[in-house]
Design an enzyme around this catalytic site. Sequence first.
Site, PDB file in Angstrom:
ATOM      1  N   ASP A 163     -51.519 -44.411 -31.078  1.00 53.24           N
ATOM      2  CA  ASP A 163     -50.176 -43.854 -31.183  1.00 53.24           C
ATOM      3  C   ASP A 163     -49.438 -44.204 -29.897  1.00 53.24           C
ATOM      4  OD1 ASP A 163     -48.070 -42.172 -32.276  1.00 53.24           O
ATOM      5  OD2 ASP A 163     -48.594 -40.712 -30.748  1.00 53.24           O
ATOM      6  N   SER A 164     -48.119 -44.111 -29.910  1.00 48.75           N
ATOM      7  CA  SER A 164     -47.357 -44.368 -28.690  1.00 48.75           C
ATOM      8  C   SER A 164     -47.592 -43.292 -27.636  1.00 48.75           C
ATOM      9  CB  SER A 164     -45.867 -44.449 -29.013  1.00 48.75           C
ATOM     10  OG  SER A 164     -45.451 -43.259 -29.634  1.00 48.75           O
ATOM     11  N   TYR A 202     -41.893 -45.403 -28.336  1.00 51.97           N
ATOM     12  CA  TYR A 202     -41.618 -46.696 -28.961  1.00 51.97           C
ATOM     13  C   TYR A 202     -40.313 -46.660 -29.766  1.00 51.97           C
ATOM     14  CZ  TYR A 202     -46.473 -48.332 -28.168  1.00 51.97           C
ATOM     15  OH  TYR A 202     -47.666 -48.740 -27.622  1.00 51.97           O
ATOM     16  N   GLY A 203     -39.913 -45.473 -30.199  1.00 44.90           N
ATOM     17  CA  GLY A 203     -38.849 -45.342 -31.200  1.00 44.90           C
ATOM     18  C   GLY A 203     -37.501 -45.898 -30.796  1.00 44.90           C
ATOM     19  N   CYS A 260     -48.728 -43.948 -35.262  1.00 46.40           N
ATOM     20  CA  CYS A 260     -47.320 -43.922 -34.863  1.00 46.40           C
ATOM     21  C   CYS A 260     -46.464 -44.547 -35.963  1.00 46.40           C
ATOM     22  CB  CYS A 260     -47.164 -44.726 -33.572  1.00 46.40           C
ATOM     23  SG  CYS A 260     -45.471 -45.033 -33.053  1.00 46.40           S
ATOM     24  N   ASN A 261     -45.509 -43.786 -36.470  1.00 47.08           N
ATOM     25  CA  ASN A 261     -44.646 -44.294 -37.537  1.00 47.08           C
ATOM     26  C   ASN A 261     -43.874 -45.529 -37.112  1.00 47.08           C
ATOM     27  OD1 ASN A 261     -44.203 -42.245 -40.052  1.00 47.08           O
ATOM     28  ND2 ASN A 261     -44.896 -41.165 -38.242  1.00 47.08           N
ATOM     29  N   THR A 262     -43.358 -45.513 -35.889  1.00 46.24           N
ATOM     30  CA  THR A 262     -42.557 -46.647 -35.405  1.00 46.24           C
ATOM     31  C   THR A 262     -43.407 -47.910 -35.362  1.00 46.24           C
ATOM     32  OG1 THR A 262     -41.302 -45.094 -34.031  1.00 46.24           O
ATOM     33  CG2 THR A 262     -41.078 -47.436 -33.528  1.00 46.24           C
ATOM     34  N   GLU A 304     -41.041 -32.028 -27.514  1.00 45.19           N
ATOM     35  CA  GLU A 304     -41.762 -32.110 -26.242  1.00 45.19           C
ATOM     36  C   GLU A 304     -41.301 -31.041 -25.261  1.00 45.19           C
ATOM     37  OE1 GLU A 304     -41.879 -36.167 -24.874  1.00 45.19           O
ATOM     38  OE2 GLU A 304     -43.383 -36.618 -26.405  1.00 45.19           O
ATOM     39  N   CYS A 321     -42.342 -39.124 -38.426  1.00 43.05           N
ATOM     40  CA  CYS A 321     -42.647 -39.198 -36.987  1.00 43.05           C
ATOM     41  C   CYS A 321     -43.685 -38.123 -36.702  1.00 43.05           C
ATOM     42  CB  CYS A 321     -41.370 -38.959 -36.169  1.00 43.05           C
ATOM     43  SG  CYS A 321     -41.654 -38.860 -34.379  1.00 43.05           S
ATOM     44  N   THR A 322     -44.707 -38.474 -35.941  1.00 41.47           N
ATOM     45  CA  THR A 322     -45.795 -37.507 -35.716  1.00 41.47           C
ATOM     46  C   THR A 322     -45.346 -36.240 -34.991  1.00 41.47           C
ATOM     47  OG1 THR A 322     -46.389 -38.714 -33.708  1.00 41.47           O
ATOM     48  CG2 THR A 322     -47.683 -39.187 -35.683  1.00 41.47           C
ATOM     49  N   HIS A 323     -44.191 -36.309 -34.310  1.00 37.13           N
ATOM     50  CA  HIS A 323     -43.711 -35.106 -33.609  1.00 37.13           C
ATOM     51  C   HIS A 323     -43.027 -34.109 -34.548  1.00 37.13           C
ATOM     52  CE1 HIS A 323     -44.403 -37.261 -29.889  1.00 37.13           C
ATOM     53  NE2 HIS A 323     -43.976 -36.254 -29.182  1.00 37.13           N
TER      54      HIS A 323
END
Lengths: 270, 270
Positions: free
Chosen positions: B10-11, B42-43, B73-75, B151, B183-185
């Site tokens: 992941d990023s 990365y996004g 990571c989706n991006t 975050e 997005c993982t967040h």
Amino acid sequence: MDKRPVGIFDSGIGGLTVLHEIGLLLPRENLVYLGDTARVPYGTKSTDTIIRYSVENTRFLMSKDVKAVVVACNTASAAAGDVLRKSFDVPILGVIEAGVEEAVGRSKSGKIGVIGTAGTIQSGKYEALLRGSGVTKIISAPCPLFVPLAEEGWTDNKVAEEVAKIYLEPFLNGAVDTLILGCTHYPLLEKIIGKVCGGGVALINSANAIARKLSDRLSASALQNDSGAGERKFYFTDSIERARAVGSRFLGENMDSRVQLADLSEFSRH
Amino acid sequence: MDKRPVGIFDSGIGGLTVLHEIGLLLPRENLVYLGDTARVPYGTKSTDTIIRYSVENTRFLMSKDVKAVVVACNTASAAAGDVLRKSFDVPILGVIEAGVEEAVGRSKSGKIGVIGTAGTIQSGKYEALLRGSGVTKIISAPCPLFVPLAEEGWTDNKVAEEVAKIYLEPFLNGAVDTLILGCTHYPLLEKIIGKVCGGGVALINSANAIARKLSDRLSASALQNDSGAGERKFYFTDSIERARAVGSRFLGENMDSRVQLADLSEFSRH
């Protein structure tokens, strides 16, 4: 006297506001800008990583034969300024020192506030420099959402005002009379920050201060360039198309064909 | 049958939610996680840069002898999934494909929404996969402030709600019945997203979907590990102290001494 360019680096595009001010004050100087857009932002990263990236950026600028380096990124200036000064034999000027001098000169109450990224505030560098200048009443706070707000262009809406009210609460009601905008993105939010703080707080934007400091330093070391029109070159580590589009807004002029991609891989020795 | 670990990258730390789900479903598998925290996010970066970083991350995981790679990571999954599949000879699974399959199965109206980073949405990858599955009514929107909000831990305050109302406006009033959290967040903001969207919209979190897909893929290729308790190793490219502190919250368990610093410089060939 010395036609070599001045190097300026930032973690991204924000430092273009610093280059703009330097260009206004020193129009004959050749300027080389490096924006590390492939690794932006620095503000959330560790000191070790910020130092490593800053050293690589400075090596890249040295490969362009610069006569001085301006660290336009507050986070890099705080974390890596001292390391860079020890590692390279050209003058290294940081926005942090310039902002502190300006703030100390402007404050009447001696109560000074600092806002910046998490990395800048955690470094304690602003506080240390302010204390070294005799300031004892210092309030500092990280404002992590200000950078994404500025990049989203949400600089004057309800969200920006709500975020500013939360972050700036410690600085209100006479707590400080001077507030250092310790991040190159924050001047884009100057209007909303000023609205929340009220008229009694002077906002310090380091871009002007660093330009004056650079001018003094070049003169003192007989490094200034007194003839011709300064050329500008712009390097970015990520897509130059994106940097050209967004950066022109920060710079206040079109960067067009002077933008090039920078490959830092050869500068990442261990 | 095959004790080699599954690699997950992941990023940053967000992908730990994916590792957590994989661990629950496949407790015997050895797992190696790489979070590229030195270059996160990365996004906001270009496709070329995201591909370069993803290739380096995958080379690092291959050096750990992984039998499959999950792009958490989706991006990165959107920008680099196809390149990785062509460049490496182990199965490469992306969260995007898993999320799309789940959404298509869940939607009744056939109107599906996608939110993600600027990089993910601009890639058009979700839209292409959804169209390939026969979905014609697709609404997508980037939500750049959701990551910094998550975050900052501002997941349930007035700012988060105001931001969600602005970003999610195109998805309201029956515009979609299913919304992919691309997005993982974003699952950290699931409560406020659900509140703004109302009960009529199913929210798709890809972590479960990718875990099931990995299980199927390992079984089909006779790559699963059927004995012992799976070990986990965690690598990060930035400060491991910070990753350990914040990451444990995303992971739902303490990472303690299994966290190591990853040096990717030897994997950045050109």
